[in-house]
Design an enzyme around this catalytic site. Structure first.
Site, PDB file in Angstrom:
ATOM      1  N   GLY A 280       3.000  44.201 -31.573  1.00 50.46           N
ATOM      2  CA  GLY A 280       2.613  43.047 -30.774  1.00 50.46           C
ATOM      3  C   GLY A 280       1.379  42.321 -31.282  1.00 50.46           C
ATOM      4  O   GLY A 280       1.089  41.217 -30.836  1.00 50.46           O
TER       5      GLY A 280
ATOM      6  N   CYS B  35      32.207  32.596 -19.389  1.00 51.78           N
ATOM      7  CA  CYS B  35      32.439  31.786 -20.588  1.00 51.78           C
ATOM      8  C   CYS B  35      33.833  31.162 -20.506  1.00 51.78           C
ATOM      9  O   CYS B  35      34.820  31.847 -20.202  1.00 51.78           O
ATOM     10  CB  CYS B  35      32.329  32.669 -21.836  1.00 51.78           C
ATOM     11  SG  CYS B  35      32.861  31.815 -23.340  1.00 51.78           S
TER      12      CYS B  35
ATOM     13  N   CYS C 238      35.992  32.852 -23.695  1.00 51.36           N
ATOM     14  CA  CYS C 238      36.346  34.264 -23.780  1.00 51.36           C
ATOM     15  C   CYS C 238      36.274  34.956 -22.422  1.00 51.36           C
ATOM     16  O   CYS C 238      36.666  36.105 -22.298  1.00 51.36           O
ATOM     17  CB  CYS C 238      35.452  34.990 -24.789  1.00 51.36           C
ATOM     18  SG  CYS C 238      33.791  35.297 -24.192  1.00 51.36           S
TER      19      CYS C 238
ATOM     20  N   CYS D 286      29.848  30.892 -24.444  1.00 52.93           N
ATOM     21  CA  CYS D 286      28.872  31.820 -25.011  1.00 52.93           C
ATOM     22  C   CYS D 286      28.053  31.124 -26.080  1.00 52.93           C
ATOM     23  O   CYS D 286      28.593  30.403 -26.915  1.00 52.93           O
ATOM     24  CB  CYS D 286      29.578  32.999 -25.682  1.00 52.93           C
ATOM     25  SG  CYS D 286      30.404  34.110 -24.557  1.00 52.93           S
TER      26      CYS D 286
ATOM     27  N   CYS E  57      31.673  35.722 -29.038  1.00 47.95           N
ATOM     28  CA  CYS E  57      32.726  34.994 -28.320  1.00 47.95           C
ATOM     29  C   CYS E  57      34.038  35.045 -29.111  1.00 47.95           C
ATOM     30  O   CYS E  57      35.094  35.328 -28.554  1.00 47.95           O
ATOM     31  CB  CYS E  57      32.289  33.554 -28.114  1.00 47.95           C
ATOM     32  SG  CYS E  57      33.260  32.665 -26.898  1.00 47.95           S
TER      33      CYS E  57
END
Lengths: 256, 288
Positions: free
Chosen positions: B39, B248, B251, B273, B279
């Site tokens: 970080g 979606c 899909c 998606c 997808c």
């Protein structure tokens, strides 16, 4: 009882030029100390040294901390000093813009110090922000407005709320009424006096306005050319000035 | 030196993966430091790349520094493999490194991404490289770099919550929807690059190595595998990984991040998606 702040022989030089030198005093809990003097007399330099914004060249600033008792704030580590300055200390700048985040709402400004010490409950933060806005006589409906939409007097009061929200014990003020017109000044002074009494604050207030210290300060320190030339109870110093410079200062006040 | 080994040289006579070996070494040092301090933003001497700032110069440099000839490389831009940015970066490394490329998340060993984490679960041995525009999460609250560095050093992160407070006071909920700040292992607050906050939970405890490169800002930071990254929030306004409330349209997945696509000028729209590879895989499975 021990003093809240003991200042011993503080000196700050800017090259060969003296900022302030040989300043020593004790500040007791609940006491308001006024520092007066003309522009360039070293009073703001002194205040910056005391508040940890400037590193003095010499001397000690011993603060009676809640947890560890008296500690020299000049030799303490920076994280500790910064922690002090957002919990037990407060600093009210002359220009509210220096002390506020202008892009953040009034509530966020007040809440920042709470969040800085670990408050993580939105409802509680907002509640104390709202409470503090009320205490400095700002309409609570303005809580989501930015300080840039506030008048000068309101900004100054917001800055005070933002500083006092964590319940500090020592407040540094640098010309808190500078740049405000007289009626707004009077209202601000009234408010400050009430807060100081209610919260039992110790205050060091720097100003060139003798009327301000007459109203607020218990004790007075007069500075000239970086040195303290006279100290005493406020009324005593203002009514019976001993040093030639203090006499000049007192006699220069405009009478209406 | 790789430079002397002819078979790494491509027809264009660039060094393997465009950057010279000294630069790669410098970048690898920054990456190692970043992995050692999760970080923390490590400064590095970012190079001019043959693309404009904002197009992924940081990500490209990190990818170039960690790339090996055996790697299989995937690039996604907002989840898609077929947008300009993804296509041109993929081509760039095909030409300058000659590495194999793929659009399949599972097959890739090195994935460079802009603004998404793939839907398919990442595995050990994979490296995910993020393109980062602004690495400093505190930037818009505190413009002074000297001050923000000090705030990171001293763990003074109250200001980050001021931003979330402002969100709630203005919108009634935490409206920050992307670049949502996380606290890494209880220490550094990190900007996960502009991924949607839907992806934030995937940052945490990820088996893959996650590297972040900011070219213009000259910073690299990293999350080693299985590192905890907690999204900041309030007790009474907990973090929510939000997405559009639709399945979606192609899909049928109801657990993926969706793009809203305008289909005509009469208000017609569909949600699909954003991860094209995921997808397409699902569509094939459904057809089979």
């Amino acid at each position: 009882m021990s003093p809240l702040l003991s200042v011993r022989d503080i000196e700050k030089r800017y090259g060969a030029h003296i900022g302030c030198t040989g300043v020593s005093f004790d500040l007791w809990p609940g006491e308001v100390l006024g520092i007066v003097g003309e522009s360039g007399s070293g009073k703001s330099t002194l205040l910056s040294c005391l508040a940890g914004h400037l590193a003095p060249d010499r001397g000690e600033v011993i603060f009676d901390t809640r947890t560890d008792g008296p500690r020299d704030t000049i030799t303490m580590s920076e994280p500790e000093r910064r922690m002090l300055s957002r919990t037990d200390w407060a600093f009210v700048h002359q220009h509210a813009r220096d002390g506020l985040r202008m892009g953040v709402s009034a509530g966020g400004n007040v809440g920042e110090r709470l969040m800085a010490v670990g408050a993580r409950h939105y409802g509680e933060i907002r509640e104390s922000a709202s409470d503090w806005l009320g205490r400095v006589e700002i309409d609570e409906g303005r809580i989501d407005d930015r300080p840039s939409t506030f008048s000068g007097g309101m900004q100054q009061r917001l800055q005070i709320a933002r500083n006092l929200v964590t319940g500090p014990r020592l407040v540094f003020m640098d010309e808190p009424t500078g740049g405000l017109d007289v009626s707004v000044q009077a209202r601000l002074l009234d408010l400050l006096r009430g807060l100081v009494r209610d919260m039992g604050l110790s205050v060091i207030i720097v100003t060139h306005d003798l009327a301000v210290v007459r109203l607020l300060a218990d004790r007075l320190m007069v500075m000239k050319s970086g040195r303290v030339v006279e100290t005493g109870l406020t009324d005593q110093v203002l009514d019976d000035p001993q040093h030639a410079y203090t006499q000049l200062l007192v006699s220069s006040v405009l009478q209406v | 030196m790789l430079r002397e080994r002819g078979h790494f040289m491509t027809e264009t006579a660039y060094n393997f993966a465009y950057l010279d070996e000294e630069t790669k070494r410098m970048i690898r040092r920054a990456i190692l430091k970043g992995l050692a301090i999760p970080g923390y933003q490590v400064p590095f001497a970012s190079r001019e790349m043959p693309m404009p700032y904002g197009w992924g110069t940081g990500g490209v440099q990190v990818s170039a520094a960690v790339m090996t000839p055996e790697d299989r490389f995937k690039v996604i831009d907002q989840g898609a493999d077929d947008t300009t940015n993804a296509v041109s970066i993929r081509k760039f490394f095909e030409r300058t490194a000659g590495v194999a490329t793929t659009t399949r998340t599972e097959e890739a060993s090195l994935i460079q991404t802009r603004h998404r984490i793939p839907e398919a679960a990442l595995a050990e041995g994979q490296i995910l490289v993020y393109q980062v525009p602004i690495p400093e999460p505190l930037r818009f609250l505190e413009p002074r770099e000297s001050e923000t560095r000090k705030m990171h050093a001293l763990e003074e992160y109250g200001l980050m919550h001021v931003k979330l407070y402002e969100d709630i006071s203005r919108h009634g909920h935490i409206a920050t929807a992307y670049a949502y700040p996380v606290r890494v292992e209880g220490r550094y607050v990190m900007d996960p690059s502009p991924i949607p906050k839907f992806d934030n939970p995937k940052l945490s405890d990820c088996p893959a190595i996650q590297l972040f490169g900011a070219g213009r800002e000259q910073r690299i930071y990293a999350l080693p595998p299985y590192t905890r990254a907690a999204s900041l929030d309030f007790e009474d306004y907990p973090f929510e990984a939000s997405k559009a409330e639709h399945p979606c349209a192609l899909c049928g997945a109801d657990d993926t991040y969706l793009d809203e696509v305008i289909t005509d000028d009469a208000g017609g729209r569909m949600f699909v998606c954003s991860d094209t590879d995921y997808c397409e895989t699902r569509q094939k499975e459904r057809a089979a």
